[in-house]
Design a protein around this motif. Structure first.
Motif, short mmCIF file in Angstrom:
data_model
loop_
_atom_site.label_atom_id
_atom_site.label_comp_id
_atom_site.label_asym_id
_atom_site.label_seq_id
_atom_site.Cartn_x
_atom_site.Cartn_y
_atom_site.Cartn_z
N LYS A 136 1.12 -1.26 0.00
CA LYS A 136 0.08 0.06 0.01
C LYS A 136 0.67 1.09 -0.09
O LYS A 136 0.29 2.32 -0.19
N VAL A 137 2.18 1.12 0.30
CA VAL A 137 3.08 2.49 0.29
C VAL A 137 4.03 2.22 -0.98
O VAL A 137 4.77 1.01 -1.10
N PRO A 138 4.00 3.26 -1.86
CA PRO A 138 5.00 3.17 -3.09
C PRO A 138 6.48 3.27 -2.62
O PRO A 138 6.84 4.45 -3.11
N ILE A 139 7.04 2.36 -2.01
CA ILE A 139 8.43 2.81 -1.64
C ILE A 139 9.44 3.11 -2.72
O ILE A 139 10.04 4.10 -2.43
N GLU A 140 9.42 2.28 -3.64
CA GLU A 140 10.24 2.67 -4.81
C GLU A 140 10.02 4.14 -5.26
O GLU A 140 10.98 4.70 -5.91
N ALA A 141 8.85 4.63 -5.42
CA ALA A 141 8.66 5.96 -5.78
C ALA A 141 9.16 6.85 -4.85
O ALA A 141 9.55 8.08 -5.06
N LEU A 142 9.32 6.71 -3.45
CA LEU A 142 9.72 7.56 -2.65
C LEU A 142 11.32 7.63 -2.34
O LEU A 142 11.96 8.63 -2.19
N ILE A 143 12.04 6.33 -2.55
CA ILE A 143 13.49 6.52 -2.60
C ILE A 143 14.00 6.99 -4.09
O ILE A 143 13.66 6.39 -5.01
N THR A 144 14.51 8.01 -3.98
CA THR A 144 14.89 8.73 -5.28
C THR A 144 16.61 8.78 -5.41
O THR A 144 17.06 8.77 -6.57
N HIS A 145 17.29 8.56 -4.26
CA HIS A 145 18.60 8.86 -4.11
C HIS A 145 19.34 7.85 -3.17
O HIS A 145 18.80 7.51 -2.35
N ARG A 146 20.57 7.34 -3.96
CA ARG A 146 21.17 6.20 -2.99
C ARG A 146 22.77 6.44 -2.93
O ARG A 146 23.16 7.14 -3.86
N THR A 147 23.23 6.35 -1.95
CA THR A 147 24.59 6.30 -1.68
C THR A 147 25.21 5.28 -0.61
O THR A 147 24.46 4.57 -0.32
N THR A 148 26.58 5.41 -0.45
CA THR A 148 27.15 4.51 0.73
C THR A 148 27.74 5.35 1.62
O THR A 148 27.81 6.37 1.54
N LEU A 149 28.15 4.79 2.75
CA LEU A 149 28.86 5.54 3.83
C LEU A 149 30.32 6.17 3.40
O LEU A 149 30.43 7.28 3.56
N ASP A 150 30.77 5.59 2.37
CA ASP A 150 31.94 6.15 1.94
C ASP A 150 32.08 7.14 1.05
O ASP A 150 32.76 8.23 0.77
N ASN A 151 30.83 7.29 0.32
CA ASN A 151 30.55 8.42 -0.52
C ASN A 151 29.58 9.53 -0.02
O ASN A 151 29.67 10.71 -0.78
N LEU A 152 29.17 9.34 1.38
CA LEU A 152 28.09 10.33 1.93
C LEU A 152 28.86 11.71 2.15
O LEU A 152 28.22 12.62 2.00
N ALA A 153 30.10 11.68 2.57
CA ALA A 153 30.73 12.94 2.71
C ALA A 153 30.71 13.93 1.43
O ALA A 153 30.96 15.20 1.42
N GLN A 154 30.73 13.21 0.29
CA GLN A 154 30.64 14.08 -0.80
C GLN A 154 29.20 14.20 -1.25
O GLN A 154 28.56 15.34 -1.66
N ASP A 155 28.31 13.16 -1.16
CA ASP A 155 26.75 13.20 -1.69
C ASP A 155 25.95 14.36 -0.77
O ASP A 155 25.21 15.04 -1.07
N LEU A 156 26.02 14.03 0.72
CA LEU A 156 25.26 14.82 1.54
C LEU A 156 25.23 16.44 1.25
O LEU A 156 24.37 16.99 1.32
N PRO A 157 26.48 16.97 1.14
CA PRO A 157 26.60 18.39 1.12
C PRO A 157 26.04 19.07 -0.39
O PRO A 157 25.43 19.87 -0.53
N ARG A 158 26.16 18.05 -1.34
CA ARG A 158 25.70 18.35 -2.71
C ARG A 158 23.84 18.50 -2.58
O ARG A 158 23.32 19.09 -3.22
N TRP A 159 23.36 17.27 -1.73
CA TRP A 159 21.89 17.23 -1.87
C TRP A 159 21.44 18.12 -0.84
O TRP A 159 20.26 18.72 -0.93
N ALA A 160 21.95 18.65 0.03
CA ALA A 160 21.85 19.90 0.85
C ALA A 160 21.24 21.01 0.01
O ALA A 160 20.70 22.11 0.51
N ARG A 161 22.15 21.24 -1.35
CA ARG A 161 21.97 22.43 -2.08
C ARG A 161 20.96 21.92 -3.06
O ARG A 161 20.23 23.01 -3.42
N GLU A 162 21.08 20.89 -3.65
CA GLU A 162 20.41 20.66 -4.98
C GLU A 162 19.33 19.57 -4.42
O GLU A 162 19.43 18.22 -4.31
N LYS A 163 17.95 20.24 -4.38
CA LYS A 163 16.88 19.50 -3.95
C LYS A 163 16.04 18.91 -5.07
O LYS A 163 14.88 18.25 -4.63
N ALA A 164 16.04 19.40 -6.37
CA ALA A 164 15.38 18.97 -7.46
C ALA A 164 15.46 17.30 -7.44
O ALA A 164 16.32 16.88 -7.42
#
Length: 339
Positions: free
Chosen positions: A300-328
């Motif tokens: 009843k919940v469209p999980i795949e439609a809700l999850i739009t972005h994925r990363t790993t612990l190793d890459n999060l230090a680069q991805d989180l600052p970018r997603w904090a700016r780029e919300k589209a």
């Protein structure tokens, strides 16, 4: 040693920390599988959270697997679990009424104490719920969806309630999903045409109002001049929360899902003439977690439609600052820790 993503304001760094020791009685040691990123995490990264001390390991939307348990814990190694991140005292007035979500001394993983952006954590076993048939990714979405489910339950709204959800971010969308599951007729309101369009195309919410200079007229027209029976504000924005009072129908209710540090003011005559209810909704309880898990398991919940972005612990230090700016295009981002 175990890896953890440690945060100072505006700076993320992978550090090695000693592996957790054997869990004490009533606790379990967990291998973290996935962690969701929420709006609170972006605020923490930007140094805007008013109640947090740095350095801090973030992460409170958690799926994990039990490694070992302390005495008195009825969980076996290898059990996949959903983590309730709200650590309650168990003795205060709220806890005595089974409302651990608003414990007077609550500590939230990743906010008041270190969270799950790391390989292993130790958590009270009472905060662990079996993941059942959920995937590891789906299990990591349960906490943020439970906040919306709790808000809908708190509203006490009837089936077929005309409902307005203000704010089409993850918490607002979770609220809208569970309002729809409760039989409400849901309309979304947001400042972003892009978010409203994404909610329509990905999640099926085709009733949307753009929060521009004509918003009050649009609300009046959409609600046939009556206002909405139930209004949820999930913006965390003081002017929006104050304006929301005017969108409530006579005899209706306003549920504040988000929280701000400032005082909220409203017109007492407008409030009283509507005989409206004002309801605060904080976090979620076991009932809400179970409702969300069962709803996901039932498709009843469209999980795949809700999850739009994925990363790993190793890459999060680069991805989180970018997603904090780029919300589209961003609804929910997940971090794969292990597994």
């Amino acid at each position: 040693m175990k890896a953890a993503l440690c945060l100072e304001p505006g700076r993320l760094e992978i550090v090695d920390r000693p592996a957790p020791s054997a869990p004490p009685a009533g606790h379990a040691r967990l291998a973290v599988s996935h962690v969701g990123i929420c709006g609170t995490d972006y605020h923490i990264f930007e140094g805007k959270h008013p109640f947090l001390e740095y350095p801090r390991v973030m992460g409170h939307e958690i799926s994990a697997t039990v490694i070992e348990t302390g005495d008195g814990v009825d969980l076996t190694a290898g059990t996949r679990v959903i983590v309730n991140p709200y650590l309650a005292c168990g003795t205060c007035v709220a806890c005595r009424q089974d409302k651990q979500n608003c414990c007077t001394a609550i500590k939230v993983l990743g906010v008041h104490t270190d969270g799950a952006m790391c390989e292993e954590i130790i958590v009270p076993a009472s905060n662990l719920y079996p993941a059942g048939d959920l995937s590891a990714e789906a299990a990591a979405t349960v906490e943020f969806l439970a906040i919306g489910a709790h808000a809908v339950r708190r509203s006490m709204a009837l089936n077929h309630s005309r409902t307005l959800v203000i704010g089409a971010g993850p918490i607002g969308l979770g609220t809208a999903i569970f309002a729809r599951l409760a039989g409400h007729d849901v309309t979304l309101l947001d400042t972003s045409e892009e978010r409203l369009q994404m909610a329509a195309t990905r999640l099926g919410f085709d009733k949307g109002i753009l929060a521009d200079e004509h918003v009050e007229t649009a609300v009046t027209e959409t609600s046939s001049g009556d206002g909405f029976d139930t209004v949820f504000d999930a913006t965390g924005y003081k002017p929006s929360m104050e304006k929301a009072f005017r969108f409530v129908a006579h005899g209706g209710a306003l549920v504040l899902v988000s929280v701000v540090k400032e005082d909220i003011t409203f017109s007492d005559p407008e409030f009283h003439k509507r005989e409206m209810m004002l309801i605060g909704s904080r976090n979620a309880t076991r009932v809400d977690f179970d409702h969300v898990r069962a709803s996901i398991e039932a498709g009843k919940v469209p999980i795949e439609a809700l999850i739009t972005h994925r990363t790993t612990l190793d890459n999060l230090a680069q991805d989180l600052p970018r997603w904090a700016r780029e919300k589209a295009g961003l609804i929910k981002a997940l971090v794969k820790i292990s597994g």
